[in-house]
Scaffold this motif. Structure first.
Motif, mmCIF file in Angstrom:
data_model
loop_
_atom_site.group_PDB
_atom_site.id
_atom_site.type_symbol
_atom_site.label_atom_id
_atom_site.label_comp_id
_atom_site.label_asym_id
_atom_site.label_seq_id
_atom_site.Cartn_x
_atom_site.Cartn_y
_atom_site.Cartn_z
ATOM 1 N N CYS A 21 32.353 19.829 -24.983
ATOM 2 C CA CYS A 21 33.446 18.929 -24.622
ATOM 3 C C CYS A 21 34.661 19.244 -25.474
ATOM 4 N N LEU A 22 35.821 19.329 -24.848
ATOM 5 C CA LEU A 22 37.080 19.537 -25.545
ATOM 6 C C LEU A 22 37.942 18.294 -25.352
ATOM 7 N N PHE A 23 38.245 17.622 -26.456
ATOM 8 C CA PHE A 23 39.009 16.379 -26.394
ATOM 9 C C PHE A 23 40.501 16.636 -26.561
ATOM 10 N N ARG A 24 41.285 15.797 -25.888
ATOM 11 C CA ARG A 24 42.736 15.792 -26.038
ATOM 12 C C ARG A 24 43.206 14.423 -26.528
ATOM 13 N N ASP A 25 44.417 14.390 -27.022
ATOM 14 C CA ASP A 25 44.995 13.167 -27.544
ATOM 15 C C ASP A 25 44.898 12.053 -26.509
ATOM 16 N N GLY A 26 44.361 10.904 -26.933
ATOM 17 C CA GLY A 26 44.265 9.763 -26.041
ATOM 18 C C GLY A 26 42.970 9.664 -25.266
ATOM 19 N N ASP A 27 42.136 10.678 -25.320
ATOM 20 C CA ASP A 27 40.852 10.619 -24.620
ATOM 21 C C ASP A 27 39.977 9.515 -25.202
ATOM 22 N N VAL B 290 40.441 9.155 -29.293
ATOM 23 C CA VAL B 290 40.763 10.427 -29.919
ATOM 24 C C VAL B 290 42.259 10.487 -30.230
ATOM 25 N N LEU B 291 42.579 10.872 -31.465
ATOM 26 C CA LEU B 291 43.960 11.128 -31.858
ATOM 27 C C LEU B 291 44.081 12.582 -32.314
ATOM 28 N N HIS B 292 45.018 13.310 -31.741
ATOM 29 C CA HIS B 292 45.295 14.683 -32.174
ATOM 30 C C HIS B 292 46.193 14.620 -33.399
ATOM 31 N N VAL B 293 45.722 15.169 -34.524
ATOM 32 C CA VAL B 293 46.464 15.084 -35.792
ATOM 33 C C VAL B 293 46.600 16.488 -36.396
ATOM 34 N N PRO B 294 47.364 17.362 -35.769
ATOM 35 C CA PRO B 294 47.507 18.735 -36.269
ATOM 36 C C PRO B 294 48.324 18.801 -37.548
ATOM 37 N N GLY B 295 48.280 19.966 -38.165
ATOM 38 C CA GLY B 295 49.036 20.213 -39.390
ATOM 39 C C GLY B 295 48.198 20.989 -40.375
ATOM 40 N N HIS B 296 46.981 20.504 -40.621
ATOM 41 C CA HIS B 296 46.026 21.288 -41.420
ATOM 42 C C HIS B 296 45.594 22.505 -40.603
ATOM 43 N N PRO C 1 45.743 23.638 -36.050
ATOM 44 C CA PRO C 1 46.301 23.138 -34.786
ATOM 45 C C PRO C 1 45.362 22.204 -34.036
ATOM 46 N N ALA C 2 44.067 22.272 -34.333
ATOM 47 C CA ALA C 2 43.080 21.573 -33.516
ATOM 48 C C ALA C 2 42.567 20.277 -34.123
ATOM 49 N N ASP C 3 43.095 19.842 -35.253
ATOM 50 C CA ASP C 3 42.528 18.677 -35.938
ATOM 51 C C ASP C 3 42.580 17.419 -35.081
ATOM 52 N N LEU C 4 41.469 16.689 -35.086
ATOM 53 C CA LEU C 4 41.369 15.399 -34.421
ATOM 54 C C LEU C 4 40.951 14.340 -35.421
ATOM 55 N N ALA C 5 41.316 13.095 -35.125
ATOM 56 C CA ALA C 5 40.711 11.931 -35.762
ATOM 57 C C ALA C 5 39.998 11.153 -34.669
ATOM 58 N N TYR C 6 38.796 10.686 -34.987
ATOM 59 C CA TYR C 6 38.017 9.883 -34.051
ATOM 60 C C TYR C 6 38.049 8.429 -34.512
ATOM 61 N N VAL C 7 38.540 7.548 -33.665
ATOM 62 C CA VAL C 7 38.597 6.120 -33.963
ATOM 63 C C VAL C 7 37.455 5.454 -33.195
ATOM 64 N N SER D 175 51.461 13.728 -38.605
ATOM 65 C CA SER D 175 50.107 13.325 -38.214
ATOM 66 C C SER D 175 49.562 12.254 -39.153
ATOM 67 N N ILE D 176 49.812 12.427 -40.458
ATOM 68 C CA ILE D 176 49.349 11.430 -41.426
ATOM 69 C C ILE D 176 50.052 10.101 -41.204
ATOM 70 N N ARG D 177 51.347 10.148 -40.965
ATOM 71 C CA ARG D 177 52.072 8.905 -40.705
ATOM 72 C C ARG D 177 51.526 8.220 -39.447
ATOM 73 N N ARG D 178 51.115 9.001 -38.496
ATOM 74 C CA ARG D 178 50.509 8.433 -37.282
ATOM 75 C C ARG D 178 49.196 7.724 -37.626
ATOM 76 N N LEU D 179 48.370 8.376 -38.432
ATOM 77 C CA LEU D 179 47.114 7.750 -38.863
ATOM 78 C C LEU D 179 47.372 6.474 -39.653
ATOM 79 N N LEU D 180 48.375 6.523 -40.506
ATOM 80 C CA LEU D 180 48.660 5.370 -41.354
ATOM 81 C C LEU D 180 49.389 4.258 -40.612
ATOM 82 N N SER D 181 49.645 4.475 -39.320
ATOM 83 C CA SER D 181 50.165 3.407 -38.465
ATOM 84 C C SER D 181 49.049 2.549 -37.883
ATOM 85 N N LEU D 182 47.804 2.968 -38.093
ATOM 86 C CA LEU D 182 46.675 2.145 -37.691
ATOM 87 C C LEU D 182 46.608 0.902 -38.574
#
Length: 308
Positions: A143-149, A160-166, A168-174, A208-215
């Motif tokens: 399975c390949l996840f995309r942002d918002g899946d 699923v949140l796409h959080v690239p920077g480290h 290109p493919a980094d994800l965070a799973y909420v 991407s980090i700022r996006r995570l820290l908006s949770l």
């Protein structure tokens, strides 16, 4: 600009914290040899589970693999009567080999990663001269996840949140109120991930980090690594979004994007390559599968010499 994926993740965390949705149970496993934290997250009502960022033990001097770390996960799953539906990778790790295929054989489940793994496969497929036999379409993963899946861990919704920077493919799973952030961010006293690997980008990492820290601040944040910041005697790999906002030494509230990019760029210049980067990337871009055996029945990993 609207960020629907983030808004939905915020709503999921808020509803879980408020008791309107079931709260997942999370068990961490720390591999001190690679400073890696793996997790089993499950729904206590259905006993369905996901494994996040598993570790295959590897001795580079001997060229030997082992399953001691992964067996601890198997034992926990079996002892608690869990059923594994997912084997989640936050990204293609450069510091440890994934045990996902071995765990799949033991426990079942689908191996999943971010869809941008195809960019990683393209870059490193060329570096390791893999040729046309190596597919660069992510087909090694189930399975390949995309942002918002979205997906389910039992009766618990996961986003699923796409959080690239480290990479290109980094994800965070909420998963409910639990956020599995991979290498994007570390404990508040240690900071953030490097951004100098191929496809990495410090400015993108900051966003991407700022996006995570908006949770929501009460979101539980489960990290992929810990290295013991100076003055701390124990490994710790769980924190909260609120603690990161207030205390992270690299990206606490008030740190601007340009300031972060300058710091991260200069810091990355001082860092050596991870000890297991060459074997890890070759294996992890294949979803944790080892290279096929050659004519003599032995599998081999490549070491580029003076590559440019």
């Amino acid at each position: 600009m609207s960020d629907t994926a983030l808004e939905n993740a915020v709503r999921l965390v808020d509803q879980t914290v408020a008791g309107e949705r079931p709260r997942p149970v999370v068990k961490g496993f720390f591999d001190e040899a690679t400073f890696t934290a793996s997790y089993v997250v499950h729904d206590p009502a259905t006993m369905r589970a996901a494994v996040v960022d598993s570790v295959l033990d590897y001795d580079p001097a001997a060229g030997r693999t082992a399953f001691d770390s992964a067996q601890k996960i198997v034992d926990y799953v079996e002892d608690n009567g869990l059923t594994v539906d997912w084997l989640l990778e936050t990204h293609a790790h450069a510091d440890h080999l994934s045990a996902a295929p071995w765990l799949q054989g033991q426990l079942g489940g689908k191996i999943a990663i971010g869809a941008e793994i195809v960019r990683v496969q393209d870059v490193f497929g060329k570096l390791f001269n893999e040729g046309t036999a190596f597919e660069r379409d992510g087909s090694q993963f189930d399975c390949l996840f995309r942002d918002g899946d979205t997906f389910m861990v039992g009766g618990i919704e996961a986003r699923v949140l796409h959080v690239p920077g480290h990479t290109p493919a980094d994800l965070a799973y909420v998963v409910g109120d639990a956020v599995f952030a991979g290498d994007t961010i570390f404990m508040p006293d240690y900071g953030t991930a490097r951004a100098d690997f191929p496809g990495g980008d410090a400015r993108q990492l900051f966003r991407s980090i700022r996006r995570l820290l908006s949770l929501p601040e009460k979101a539980r944040l489960f990290l992929c690594h810990d290295y013991k910041a100076p003055g701390r005697d124990e490994f710790v790999h769980e924190t909260t979004v609120g603690a990161e906002r207030a205390q992270n030494v690299h990206v606490h509230e008030g740190v601007g994007e340009d300031e972060f990019v300058t710091m991260r760029t200069e810091r990355d210049k001082t860092l050596g390559m991870p000890r297991l980067i060459l074997p890890s990337i070759q294996v992890n871009m294949r979803a944790g599968h080892l290279p096929d055996p050659e004519a003599n029945g032995t599998r081999y990993l490549k070491i580029p010499i003076d590559a440019v």
